[in-house]
Design a protein around this motif. Structure first.
Motif, PDB file in Angstrom:
ATOM      1  N   ARG A   1      32.275 -44.114  62.591  1.00 20.66           N
ATOM      2  CA  ARG A   1      32.516 -45.488  63.052  1.00 20.66           C
ATOM      3  C   ARG A   1      33.918 -45.954  62.639  1.00 20.66           C
ATOM      4  NH1 ARG A   1      28.026 -48.220  64.785  1.00 20.66           N
ATOM      5  NH2 ARG A   1      26.029 -47.163  64.533  1.00 20.66           N
ATOM      6  N   TYR A   2      34.301 -45.601  61.425  1.00 24.42           N
ATOM      7  CA  TYR A   2      35.645 -45.978  60.965  1.00 24.42           C
ATOM      8  C   TYR A   2      36.691 -45.328  61.865  1.00 24.42           C
ATOM      9  CZ  TYR A   2      39.639 -46.709  57.845  1.00 24.42           C
ATOM     10  OH  TYR A   2      40.847 -47.086  57.328  1.00 24.42           O
ATOM     11  N   ALA A   3      36.508 -44.045  62.167  1.00 22.44           N
ATOM     12  CA  ALA A   3      37.479 -43.339  63.004  1.00 22.44           C
ATOM     13  C   ALA A   3      37.596 -43.993  64.380  1.00 22.44           C
ATOM     14  CB  ALA A   3      37.074 -41.870  63.147  1.00 22.44           C
ATOM     15  N   ALA A   4      36.464 -44.444  64.923  1.00 20.48           N
ATOM     16  CA  ALA A   4      36.503 -45.105  66.230  1.00 20.48           C
ATOM     17  C   ALA A   4      37.321 -46.394  66.167  1.00 20.48           C
ATOM     18  CB  ALA A   4      35.077 -45.401  66.707  1.00 20.48           C
ATOM     19  N   ARG A   5      37.086 -47.194  65.130  1.00 22.27           N
ATOM     20  CA  ARG A   5      37.843 -48.445  64.990  1.00 22.27           C
ATOM     21  C   ARG A   5      39.332 -48.167  64.760  1.00 22.27           C
ATOM     22  NH1 ARG A   5      33.151 -49.759  61.941  1.00 22.27           N
ATOM     23  NH2 ARG A   5      34.247 -49.277  59.996  1.00 22.27           N
ATOM     24  N   ALA A   6      39.609 -47.140  63.933  1.00 21.77           N
ATOM     25  CA  ALA A   6      41.010 -46.793  63.661  1.00 21.77           C
ATOM     26  C   ALA A   6      41.701 -46.309  64.931  1.00 21.77           C
ATOM     27  CB  ALA A   6      41.085 -45.729  62.575  1.00 21.77           C
ATOM     28  N   ALA A   7      40.981 -45.580  65.763  1.00 21.12           N
ATOM     29  CA  ALA A   7      41.566 -45.085  67.010  1.00 21.12           C
ATOM     30  C   ALA A   7      41.930 -46.244  67.937  1.00 21.12           C
ATOM     31  CB  ALA A   7      40.589 -44.138  67.705  1.00 21.12           C
ATOM     32  N   VAL A   8      41.051 -47.248  67.985  1.00 21.08           N
ATOM     33  CA  VAL A   8      41.343 -48.427  68.812  1.00 21.08           C
ATOM     34  C   VAL A   8      42.578 -49.147  68.273  1.00 21.08           C
ATOM     35  CG1 VAL A   8      40.491 -50.686  69.526  1.00 21.08           C
ATOM     36  CG2 VAL A   8      38.956 -48.715  69.575  1.00 21.08           C
ATOM     37  N   ARG A   9      42.641 -49.305  66.948  1.00 26.06           N
ATOM     38  CA  ARG A   9      43.825 -49.945  66.361  1.00 26.06           C
ATOM     39  C   ARG A   9      45.095 -49.161  66.697  1.00 26.06           C
ATOM     40  NH1 ARG A   9      40.539 -50.305  61.731  1.00 26.06           N
ATOM     41  NH2 ARG A   9      41.732 -48.646  60.708  1.00 26.06           N
ATOM     42  N   LEU A  10      45.012 -47.858  66.617  1.00 24.90           N
ATOM     43  CA  LEU A  10      46.178 -47.015  66.886  1.00 24.90           C
ATOM     44  C   LEU A  10      46.660 -47.196  68.323  1.00 24.90           C
ATOM     45  CD1 LEU A  10      46.634 -43.355  65.724  1.00 24.90           C
ATOM     46  CD2 LEU A  10      47.149 -43.979  68.061  1.00 24.90           C
TER      47      LEU A  10
ATOM     48  N   GLU B   1      45.996 -49.674  70.426  1.00 24.85           N
ATOM     49  CA  GLU B   1      46.497 -51.038  70.655  1.00 24.85           C
ATOM     50  C   GLU B   1      47.901 -51.214  70.087  1.00 24.85           C
ATOM     51  OE1 GLU B   1      43.460 -53.454  68.927  1.00 24.85           O
ATOM     52  OE2 GLU B   1      42.349 -53.658  70.824  1.00 24.85           O
ATOM     53  N   SER B   2      48.153 -50.579  68.925  1.00 20.48           N
ATOM     54  CA  SER B   2      49.483 -50.663  68.327  1.00 20.48           C
ATOM     55  C   SER B   2      50.519 -49.974  69.212  1.00 20.48           C
ATOM     56  CB  SER B   2      49.470 -50.034  66.930  1.00 20.48           C
ATOM     57  OG  SER B   2      50.758 -50.081  66.348  1.00 20.48           O
ATOM     58  N   LEU B   3      50.161 -48.834  69.766  1.00 25.93           N
ATOM     59  CA  LEU B   3      51.085 -48.130  70.660  1.00 25.93           C
ATOM     60  C   LEU B   3      51.385 -48.970  71.899  1.00 25.93           C
ATOM     61  CD1 LEU B   3      49.671 -44.483  70.498  1.00 25.93           C
ATOM     62  CD2 LEU B   3      51.751 -45.341  69.427  1.00 25.93           C
ATOM     63  N   ILE B   4      50.362 -49.654  72.405  1.00 25.22           N
ATOM     64  CA  ILE B   4      50.558 -50.479  73.606  1.00 25.22           C
ATOM     65  C   ILE B   4      51.421 -51.701  73.276  1.00 25.22           C
ATOM     66  CG2 ILE B   4      49.376 -51.968  75.272  1.00 25.22           C
ATOM     67  CD1 ILE B   4      46.996 -49.998  75.081  1.00 25.22           C
ATOM     68  N   ASP B   5      51.101 -52.359  72.145  1.00 24.66           N
ATOM     69  CA  ASP B   5      51.784 -53.610  71.813  1.00 24.66           C
ATOM     70  C   ASP B   5      53.164 -53.393  71.194  1.00 24.66           C
ATOM     71  OD1 ASP B   5      49.536 -54.879  72.718  1.00 24.66           O
ATOM     72  OD2 ASP B   5      48.651 -55.139  70.722  1.00 24.66           O
ATOM     73  N   ARG B   6      53.267 -52.374  70.313  1.00 21.39           N
ATOM     74  CA  ARG B   6      54.516 -52.204  69.570  1.00 21.39           C
ATOM     75  C   ARG B   6      55.264 -50.916  69.903  1.00 21.39           C
ATOM     76  NH1 ARG B   6      52.704 -53.232  63.378  1.00 21.39           N
ATOM     77  NH2 ARG B   6      50.982 -51.877  63.994  1.00 21.39           N
ATOM     78  N   GLY B   7      54.595 -50.015  70.559  1.00 16.20           N
ATOM     79  CA  GLY B   7      55.238 -48.745  70.901  1.00 16.20           C
ATOM     80  C   GLY B   7      55.171 -47.723  69.789  1.00 16.20           C
ATOM     81  N   TYR B   8      54.546 -48.064  68.651  1.00 19.37           N
ATOM     82  CA  TYR B   8      54.434 -47.109  67.543  1.00 19.37           C
ATOM     83  C   TYR B   8      53.264 -47.535  66.658  1.00 19.37           C
ATOM     84  CZ  TYR B   8      56.458 -50.745  64.566  1.00 19.37           C
ATOM     85  OH  TYR B   8      56.676 -51.909  63.887  1.00 19.37           O
ATOM     86  N   TYR B   9      52.854 -46.625  65.803  1.00 19.43           N
ATOM     87  CA  TYR B   9      51.813 -46.909  64.809  1.00 19.43           C
ATOM     88  C   TYR B   9      52.390 -46.567  63.446  1.00 19.43           C
ATOM     89  CZ  TYR B   9      47.090 -47.229  62.816  1.00 19.43           C
ATOM     90  OH  TYR B   9      45.965 -47.611  62.102  1.00 19.43           O
ATOM     91  N   PRO B  10      52.526 -47.533  62.553  1.00 21.22           N
ATOM     92  CA  PRO B  10      53.200 -47.295  61.272  1.00 21.22           C
ATOM     93  C   PRO B  10      52.576 -46.136  60.502  1.00 21.22           C
ATOM     94  CG  PRO B  10      52.813 -49.630  61.606  1.00 21.22           C
ATOM     95  CD  PRO B  10      52.059 -48.931  62.694  1.00 21.22           C
ATOM     96  N   ALA B  11      53.436 -45.277  59.968  1.00 21.20           N
ATOM     97  CA  ALA B  11      52.968 -44.108  59.227  1.00 21.20           C
ATOM     98  C   ALA B  11      52.121 -44.509  58.028  1.00 21.20           C
ATOM     99  CB  ALA B  11      54.161 -43.267  58.782  1.00 21.20           C
ATOM    100  N   LYS B  12      52.482 -45.626  57.378  1.00 19.60           N
ATOM    101  CA  LYS B  12      51.724 -46.067  56.212  1.00 19.60           C
ATOM    102  C   LYS B  12      50.294 -46.445  56.592  1.00 19.60           C
ATOM    103  CE  LYS B  12      55.527 -47.680  53.275  1.00 19.60           C
ATOM    104  NZ  LYS B  12      56.114 -48.840  52.549  1.00 19.60           N
ATOM    105  N   GLU B  13      50.139 -47.090  57.772  1.00 20.41           N
ATOM    106  CA  GLU B  13      48.795 -47.473  58.218  1.00 20.41           C
ATOM    107  C   GLU B  13      47.967 -46.237  58.533  1.00 20.41           C
ATOM    108  OE1 GLU B  13      48.537 -50.519  61.165  1.00 20.41           O
ATOM    109  OE2 GLU B  13      50.294 -51.594  60.418  1.00 20.41           O
ATOM    110  N   LEU B  14      48.618 -45.249  59.144  1.00 19.84           N
ATOM    111  CA  LEU B  14      47.902 -44.011  59.453  1.00 19.84           C
ATOM    112  C   LEU B  14      47.458 -43.321  58.161  1.00 19.84           C
ATOM    113  CD1 LEU B  14      46.912 -41.915  61.456  1.00 19.84           C
ATOM    114  CD2 LEU B  14      49.188 -40.870  61.407  1.00 19.84           C
ATOM    115  N   GLU B  15      48.325 -43.305  57.167  1.00 17.34           N
ATOM    116  CA  GLU B  15      47.975 -42.663  55.897  1.00 17.34           C
ATOM    117  C   GLU B  15      46.831 -43.397  55.215  1.00 17.34           C
ATOM    118  OE1 GLU B  15      47.736 -39.770  53.368  1.00 17.34           O
ATOM    119  OE2 GLU B  15      49.145 -39.748  55.058  1.00 17.34           O
ATOM    120  N   VAL B  16      46.822 -44.745  55.318  1.00 14.60           N
ATOM    121  CA  VAL B  16      45.703 -45.514  54.766  1.00 14.60           C
ATOM    122  C   VAL B  16      44.404 -45.129  55.464  1.00 14.60           C
ATOM    123  CG1 VAL B  16      44.698 -47.825  54.590  1.00 14.60           C
ATOM    124  CG2 VAL B  16      47.094 -47.460  53.970  1.00 14.60           C
TER     125      VAL B  16
END
Length: 766
Positions: free
Chosen positions: A12-21, A23-38
């Motif tokens: 379930r966590y992975a599913a939510r994280a995937a959606v965040r990722l 959405e971040s790519l759509i809105d900002r064009g990137y997903y911060p490395a620190k957030e991915l590591e978290v």
């Protein structure tokens, strides 16, 4: 998108994280490395929390390879293998066969050494002391230095100090051993020079040997010891605790003290090839490594290890040996058995740092389930639209004739033997697990409803008999199941989950049901109310099995042989043969029992002694005499069940036929109108009522829709509306004339029964 996960929280966590990722790519064009590591760190933590550990999971993999089911129990990380009376339990490498006396003996190092010494097995010379003042005397008693100090009742290497050569270090080591000892007792032993070996004994046989080396780094002539530790911990095989094959090395005060004894600090740069030890013991849990030596052990040492496990009384034992060489007898090289461990870890053998991996979990499963021992109780799973509960109860009654303890789940509750284990609508996998986890159950009969399948799947990976009774329009429009074809796919899960060596019992009168035969791996048996059903006769000509109703008799066809089971008139649940759908239920139940080896004589006896009564099938075609009329209590709630119930009502000619009718509010509008049309066809008059729980509809909506169906069928039909179920039932009972049949379709069976059976109704009529 559909994806698979092993641990629910992580999935379930992975599913939510995937959606965040995304959405971040759509809105900002990137997903911060620190957030991915978290995210990744959180997932690793969730995995570690959910993981059962390397040892347990290895045993489970071996069980799965043998097609043995398993489930984690809700206490102390205990896992159940098998089902019902054939279950066994493990907690890591400790089983329900591991004797508590053996565990206690292994935990008492003095008792272990004493027993082994008495059996003339080489063990260290040692003394147990309780006060530091006794340390010097104990050292003298065992012959002087070097010595080992360890807590008498410790484990996992805690509090152990090796190769002590002077009194100062001995007193310091004593304090560490005393802190790690539950009893305060400390073992003083001679230190035997040699290598550290772990011999794994399962069921009296040596199955693996590993040489263990304490956590260490090897100098390269350039890096400091701290840098070498960091580089070593970067190995992907290393993790925290027991989660990986190897454990990361941690530097503590003991490590620094040990380095000091070797002439180093963390900032030292050892020469190339120089070995620097960071832990005194070779436990993998502190960063040690393992080298497989299974093929090297001397036969005499095998014999000694197997004897030691038997003497201490362990079915699974880790024998710790100190010896210069494992390929020579211990007596020749001054080797000794230093400990016998209960619940030994397996990972050093499963994936050694060097050498051949050993599948040591397989012998454990083989010990628990030797060839020929069953692993699971027979499971009969029943699904369909109508008749599930009655058929489930009848099948349970059939199996009880064999003298076995039957556990079964129904919409009325979960039962084990003759007793109610849990009340409620229990037709999902959680209730089924209660049955499969009970160690007294010998046969499981599980009513399996649509809702449970959609929410949580099945409680089993395979059943021995899958029964599909029928399919009709009910619960359509819920959970994206909009057509009968959709529903057939849901109900068909039970058929498809039937073991290839088992049987699927299918209704040959229902095209969507008999069509499931094309998707199953199991053998197929059909039942039919039509003795000339072409599907039946084609099937039996090919040597298949079937059950039919012909000339008032329930019969089983085995190829072209006809076995007369019982006449319908002798089966109380068929109401003297006036309830055809009950006959169909009896055919399915008889066939399910027959394919599981229940004798025809026992099937016949069970059919004759099973009644559609409030005791055996509450709310399922219960015909109850009340004064000079009868009440039929039934849980009909969809068009198909209305029609089935109506086939009996039409045959009632003794008096007026009164219906107290309604239906759950979560059906479609057209379903309610259809119920009204059907009611107008076989009742003389009806009282429209509603459930207390309207399931999201406005009060009165269901009654209005049923009323519309009645008017469509017969504008002159007599009806009245009393929405309160209690008032509606009381009104019908008061107005019933002699010979009448009052049909009550209740929301609450128990409440309706109390109204029907209370004596005040007779007074009210007078």
């Amino acid at each position: 998108m559909v994806f698979e996960y092993r641990y629910e929280q992580a999935g379930r966590y992975a599913a939510r994280a995937a959606v965040r990722l995304v959405e971040s790519l759509i809105d900002r064009g990137y997903y911060p490395a620190k957030e991915l590591e978290v995210d990744l760190d959180d997932l690793r933590e969730l995995k570690a929390e959910a993981s059962l550990g390397v040892t347990t999971e290895a045993i489970l993999e071996a069980a799965i390879a043998r097609n043995i089911p398993w489930v984690e129990l809700p206490a102390r990380r205990v896992v159940q293998l098998g089902t019902g009376i054939y279950q066994t339990r493990i907690q890591a490498a400790q089983t329900n066969n591991t004797g508590i006396l053996g565990i206690e003996m292994a935990g008492d190092k003095e008792a272990t050494i004493t027993l082994l010494r008495a059996a003339n097995i080489p063990v260290p010379r040692g003394e147990v002391i309780y006060h530091r003042d006794d340390l010097r005397q104990a050292i003298d008693a065992i012959g002087g230095y070097p010595i080992v100090l360890k807590p008498l009742d410790g484990n996992h290497g805690r509090g152990i100090t090796l190769n002590i050569t002077n009194l100062y270090d001995a007193e310091d080591a004593y304090r560490g051993a005393e802190r790690a000892s539950k009893s305060g007792a400390v073992m003083v032993e001679r230190f035997y020079q040699g290598r550290d070996f772990r011999v794994l004994v399962v069921n009296g046989k040596v199955v693996a040997v590993a040489e263990r080396t304490p956590a260490h780094v090897v100098g390269d002539g350039q890096s400091t010891i701290a840098e070498l530790v960091e580089e070593t911990n970067a190995d992907p095989r290393r993790g925290n605790g027991h989660e990986n094959v190897l454990t990361r090395i941690t530097i503590d005060a003991h490590s620094k003290q040990l380095l000091e004894q070797q002439g180093y600090t963390l900032g030292s740069i050892p020469a190339k090839g120089e070995v620097c030890y960071l832990k005194a013991t070779a436990n993998l849990s502190t960063g040690g490594i393992a080298i497989d030596r299974t093929d090297d052990i001397h036969p005499e040492n095998i014999w000694l290890a197997q004897r030691a496990a038997k003497i201490i009384g362990l079915d699974i034992a880790g024998i710790d040996i100190t010896s210069p060489a494992i390929d020579r007898p211990l007596r020749e090289v001054d080797g000794v058995i230093v400990e016998v461990n209960a619940a030994p870890g397996l990972r050093m053998h499963l994936e050694p740092s060097e050498g051949k991996p050993r599948n040591v979990a397989a012998p454990i499963v083989e010990m628990l389930y030797p060839p020929g021992r069953p692993t699971r109780v027979p499971i009969v799973a029943i699904t369909g639209t109508n008749g599930k509960t009655t058929t489930t109860r009848l099948i349970a009654h059939l199996f009880r004739q064999t003298g076995q303890t039957v556990g079964y789940t129904t919409t009325d509750g979960t039962y084990i033997g003759d007793f109610l284990a849990e009340a409620g609508d229990n037709t999902g996998p959680q209730s089924a697990q209660l049955i499969l986890q009970d160690p007294t159950v010998e046969v499981a009969v599980l009513e399996t409803a649509r809702g449970g399948i959609l929410r949580s799947g099945l409680a089993f990976n395979q059943c021995d008999v899958g029964v599909v009774l029928n399919l009709s329009e009910d619960h359509l429009g819920l959970g994206d199941i909009n057509t009968l074809e959709d529903m057939a796919k849901v109900k068909g899960v039970v058929a498809e989950a039937t073991s290839p060596t088992g049987y699927v019992v299918l209704n040959a009168d229902d095209p969507l049901v008999y069509g499931m035969a094309n998707r199953v791996k199991a053998k197929v048996a059909y039942f039919s109310m039509n003795p000339w059903n072409p599907i039946i006769w084609e099937h039996v000509r090919d040597g298949g099995l079937a059950a039919i109703y012909e000339e008032g008799t329930l019969s089983i066809l085995t190829g072209l042989e006809v076995i007369r089971v019982e006449q319908a008139a002798n089966i109380p649940m068929t109401l003297n043969g006036m309830a055809p759908f009950m006959i169909a239920n009896a055919l399915a139940a008889a066939l399910a029992a027959y394919v599981q080896g229940v004798h025809v004589e026992d099937i016949s006896t069970a059919l004759r002694t099973f009644e559609a009564s409030v005791d055996q099938t509450p709310g399922r075609m219960n015909l109850i005499p009340v004064n000079d009329f009868h009440v039929l209590l039934d849980y009909a709630h969809n068009p198909a069940s209305y029609e089935a119930m109506g086939s009996f009502v039409r045959n009632w000619t003794a008096g007026e036929r009164i219906g107290v009718i309604g239906a759950p509010g979560d059906r479609r509008d057209q379903d309610f109108r259809k119920l009204g049309q059907l009611a107008a066809q076989f009742f003389d008059r009806v009282i429209l009522k509603e459930d207390d729980d309207t399931r999201g509809r406005n009060r009165g909506d269901v009654a209005d829709l049923i009323r519309a169906g009645i008017r469509q069928e017969n504008p002159e039909f007599h009806y009245e509306t009393i929405l309160n179920e209690v008032e509606a039932i009381e009104t019908a009972l008061v107005k019933a004339s002699a010979g009448s049949l009052v049909v009550v379709l209740p929301e609450s069976v128990n409440r309706a029964l109390s109204l029907i059976q209370q004596p005040r109704m007779a007074v009210a009529k007078v």
